[in-house]
Design a protein around this motif. Structure first.
Motif, mmCIF file in Angstrom:
data_model
loop_
_atom_site.group_PDB
_atom_site.id
_atom_site.type_symbol
_atom_site.label_atom_id
_atom_site.label_comp_id
_atom_site.label_asym_id
_atom_site.label_seq_id
_atom_site.Cartn_x
_atom_site.Cartn_y
_atom_site.Cartn_z
ATOM 1 N N PRO A 35 0.778 -1.239 0.000
ATOM 2 C CA PRO A 35 0.000 0.000 0.000
ATOM 3 C C PRO A 35 0.812 1.293 0.000
ATOM 4 C CG PRO A 35 -0.010 -0.956 2.189
ATOM 5 C CD PRO A 35 0.675 -1.951 1.279
ATOM 6 N N THR A 36 2.079 1.209 0.379
ATOM 7 C CA THR A 36 2.875 2.443 0.505
ATOM 8 C C THR A 36 3.953 2.574 -0.567
ATOM 9 O OG1 THR A 36 4.467 1.392 1.984
ATOM 10 C CG2 THR A 36 2.542 2.437 3.010
ATOM 11 N N THR A 37 3.978 1.665 -1.539
ATOM 12 C CA THR A 37 5.070 1.676 -2.517
ATOM 13 C C THR A 37 4.595 1.767 -3.965
ATOM 14 O OG1 THR A 37 5.143 -0.747 -2.515
ATOM 15 C CG2 THR A 37 6.619 0.399 -0.979
ATOM 16 N N CYS A 38 3.326 2.101 -4.179
ATOM 17 C CA CYS A 38 2.766 2.233 -5.530
ATOM 18 C C CYS A 38 2.310 3.674 -5.714
ATOM 19 C CB CYS A 38 1.584 1.284 -5.713
ATOM 20 S SG CYS A 38 2.015 -0.456 -5.526
ATOM 21 N N PHE A 39 2.740 4.300 -6.820
ATOM 22 C CA PHE A 39 2.496 5.733 -7.004
ATOM 23 C C PHE A 39 1.983 6.060 -8.400
ATOM 24 C CE2 PHE A 39 5.740 5.207 -3.778
ATOM 25 C CZ PHE A 39 5.229 5.979 -2.743
ATOM 26 N N LYS A 40 1.316 7.203 -8.469
ATOM 27 C CA LYS A 40 0.842 7.730 -9.743
ATOM 28 C C LYS A 40 1.257 9.191 -9.836
ATOM 29 C CE LYS A 40 -3.633 8.876 -7.719
ATOM 30 N NZ LYS A 40 -5.046 8.601 -7.688
ATOM 31 N N ALA A 41 1.446 9.645 -11.057
ATOM 32 C CA ALA A 41 1.691 11.057 -11.324
ATOM 33 C C ALA A 41 0.414 11.601 -11.952
ATOM 34 C CB ALA A 41 2.866 11.224 -12.284
ATOM 35 N N VAL A 42 -0.102 12.668 -11.359
ATOM 36 C CA VAL A 42 -1.361 13.253 -11.810
ATOM 37 C C VAL A 42 -1.107 14.700 -12.211
ATOM 38 C CG1 VAL A 42 -3.734 13.758 -11.148
ATOM 39 C CG2 VAL A 42 -2.596 11.758 -10.197
ATOM 40 N N GLY A 43 -1.589 15.048 -13.399
ATOM 41 C CA GLY A 43 -1.441 16.418 -13.876
ATOM 42 C C GLY A 43 -2.349 17.373 -13.133
ATOM 43 N N ASP A 44 -2.130 18.651 -13.323
ATOM 44 C CA ASP A 44 -2.946 19.676 -12.672
ATOM 45 C C ASP A 44 -4.420 19.554 -13.064
ATOM 46 O OD1 ASP A 44 -0.652 20.651 -11.476
ATOM 47 O OD2 ASP A 44 -0.317 22.154 -13.048
#
Length: 149
Positions: free
Chosen positions: A46-55
């Motif tokens: 749960p703490t090691t998966c990430f996403k990049a989200v635009g503005d």
């Protein structure tokens, strides 16, 4: 752009992104990358998966990474082709590395298709060395998961 944790609410947009890129699509399988498979993975990591989200809220990239208590593994890294070479992949990798390190992981590995020149060049730039002294082997316990070549 903001880096955030991945949740199951992201599943549809993750799949859309992964399926938009040939190399990413090639790495997917119908069991591990199903809704149930990804949910299992996120619950375990749960703490090691990430996403990049635009503005604007658009998903720009994602990294799924986890560990077995001993070694870290990046399972998927994907960045929207329109935003590649803008530092998003590097930021996602850094977020995953920091999260894994915080959990006591000191070594991370990734599997990259040998013919993925762009991907291999990216990982080299991130400091991941090529191991030529190992043979990668796998065995599928489910007929729906391809074993590869």
């Amino acid at each position: 752009m903001e880096i955030k944790s991945v949740t199951m609410n992201d599943y549809e947009s993750l799949m859309e992104l992964w399926n938009s890129i040939g190399m990413s699509r090639r790495a997917l399988n119908p069991v591990d990358d199903s809704r149930d498979g990804i949910e299992r993975y996120i619950k375990r990591n749960p703490t090691t998966c990430f996403k990049a989200v635009g503005d604007d809220g658009k998903l720009l990239g994602v990294i799924l990474s986890g560990h077995d208590g001993r070694r870290g593994l990046v399972h998927h890294l994907c960045v929207d082709p329109e935003t590649q070479r803008g530092g998003i992949g590097s930021r996602l990798v850094k977020a995953a590395e920091e999260a894994l390190h915080k959990e006591g992981i000191e070594k991370i590995f990734i599997l990259v298709f040998a013919d993925n020149e762009k991907g291999n060049a990216f990982w080299e730039k991130q400091g991941y060395s090529l191991r030529t002294d190992l043979n990668y082997r796998n065995k599928s316990l489910n007929v729906n998961i391809p074993t590869g070549k």
